[in-house]
Design an enzyme around this catalytic site. Structure first.
Site, mmCIF file in Angstrom:
data_model
loop_
_atom_site.group_PDB
_atom_site.id
_atom_site.type_symbol
_atom_site.label_atom_id
_atom_site.label_comp_id
_atom_site.label_asym_id
_atom_site.label_seq_id
_atom_site.Cartn_x
_atom_site.Cartn_y
_atom_site.Cartn_z
ATOM 1 N N ARG A 66 0.824 -1.202 0.000
ATOM 2 C CA ARG A 66 0.000 0.000 0.000
ATOM 3 C C ARG A 66 0.871 1.271 0.000
ATOM 4 O O ARG A 66 1.789 1.398 -0.793
ATOM 5 C CB ARG A 66 -0.984 -0.035 1.165
ATOM 6 N N SER A 67 0.620 2.190 0.910
ATOM 7 C CA SER A 67 1.296 3.490 0.838
ATOM 8 C C SER A 67 2.763 3.464 1.228
ATOM 9 O O SER A 67 3.458 4.484 1.075
ATOM 10 C CB SER A 67 0.561 4.519 1.703
ATOM 11 N N ALA A 68 3.262 2.351 1.710
ATOM 12 C CA ALA A 68 4.710 2.257 1.892
ATOM 13 C C ALA A 68 5.417 2.438 0.556
ATOM 14 O O ALA A 68 6.600 2.776 0.509
ATOM 15 C CB ALA A 68 5.090 0.925 2.525
#
Length: 386
Positions: A66-68
């Site tokens: 995801r946003s990593a």
């Protein structure tokens, strides 16, 4: 739960915390890797590769983070600046003329990285198929009227960060950001990390799903503040609209979604891939270093701090990275990195030489500070201090 892998002497608390994350009930499948001064000191995995399966997690199992992914995307823009191909203080429109529309002509490249561009939402959300079309998605964000004057406030660009960074890289280099990552970072470093998953690697990736946090004592279940809960419940809030810039929510197990190039949300990595990436930002890893000391200092220089218009909490951002703070506690005040909503986390701490990667197949409701990752950070802090 059997925990597999190795830890160097002194890092045993991380193994203990990782094993505890599977209890009561906790992780279904996860991995954590830590580098220190460019050398791997923790490499652990356990559980099942699929959140709803029985096949054991293997050393090379990868998951969507995801946003990593945003931290990886940020490195691309910073490396282009380091190479003299991009000026962080130049207008975005210098490379992407269509972006000047509707009051965005003064938006600077650094505003994109620091979530100050003012376009966290789209008036008309994109379908998953439209979001994966770089031409259509770029046109949509270029035509969007900013919610605030660019550069004056900050708010998390949960989905639009994909098209802001991706299109800028495409205009500057002629390559997709996913291809640039593969050729300029993942290849030289041997990273198991992709933005746009190749079909040949699909068999290594586990299935993910939303899971409930434990409710037992010691389970670290947290409740968001009322203002945060209200923002997520209100369909007209910037919070809901930012995360709903792709509607309906994509199926993260769909091969088509995984193959798309969405650097805000769909990177896929092993824990080692994330940790090794961050290790190369702060030092040399097998002869490869990504950031110069000057770029490293810029990456973690505070650009945004205080009330976040989207996340409705106080956040701190450098150039593309979340900085240590109440919303996203990392190892120390000098740490920088990026979480993935509901679980994954990658970060580096230059002062201690630590680089960290955690991936899981069970996502929780947390946004910036997942309890499982925080337990590992506390254990890591003990190990480093010892």
């Amino acid at each position: 739960m059997d925990v597999n892998g190795t830890v160097a002497e002194g890092f045993e608390p991380v193994r203990e915390a990782f094993a505890a994350n599977f209890a009561a009930p906790g992780d279904r499948g996860a991995a954590v890797t830590v580098y220190r001064d460019g050398h791997r000191v923790v490499d652990l995995w356990g559980g099942t590769r699929d959140v709803d399966g029985t096949e054991p997690w293997q050393p090379g199992t990868a998951q969507i983070v995801r946003s990593a992914t945003k931290g990886v995307a940020a490195a691309v823009l910073l490396l282009l600046a380091q190479r003299g191909q991009l000026d962080l203080d130049a207008p975005v429109g210098a490379h992407w003329p269509e972006y000047k529309a509707r009051g965005k002509e003064h938006t600077r490249v650094r505003h994109l990285l620091a979530h100050r561009a003012g376009v966290p939402v789209l008036d008309r959300p994109l379908t998953p198929a439209e979001a994966a079309d770089p031409d259509r998605a770029a046109a949509a964000v270029a035509a969007q009227t900013p919610v605030w004057e660019p550069g004056t406030e900050h708010g998390y660009h949960a989905q639009t960060y994909s098209w802001l960074t991706g299109e800028l890289v495409r205009r500057v280099t002629g390559r997709t950001i996913g291809r640039w990552i593969a050729e300029e970072m993942a290849g030289p470093l041997g990273l198991d990390l992709w933005v746009g998953l190749p079909e040949a690697e699909a068999g290594r990736v586990g299935r993910v799903a939303q899971t409930e946090a434990p409710s037992t004592p010691g389970g670290l279940r947290t409740r968001p503040k009322r203002a945060v809960s209200d923002a997520y419940a209100d369909p007209d809030s910037l919070t809901r609209r930012a995360f709903a810039a792709i509607t309906p929510m994509p199926d993260e197990n769909d091969p088509a979604y995984r193959a798309a190039v969405l650097p805000a949300s769909n990177g896929i990595a092993t824990a080692d891939g994330l940790a090794r990436f961050y290790a190369a930002l702060i030092g040399e890893v097998d002869g490869v270093r990504l950031f110069t000391p000057e770029t490293l200092a810029a990456a973690r220089s505070e650009q945004s701090a205080g009330p976040d218009r989207v996340l409705v909490v106080n956040t701190r951002f450098g150039l593309g990275y979340m900085l240590h703070g109440g919303a996203s506690p990392l190892l120390s005040p000098g740490s920088f990195g990026h979480p993935g909503r509901g679980g994954a986390l990658g970060f580096a701490d230059p002062e201690s030489g630590i680089a960290f990667g955690y991936v899981t197949n069970g996502f929780r409701k947390s946004v910036t500070a997942d309890a499982r990752a925080q337990a590992l950070i506390r254990a890591l802090r003990t190990s480093v201090a010892g």
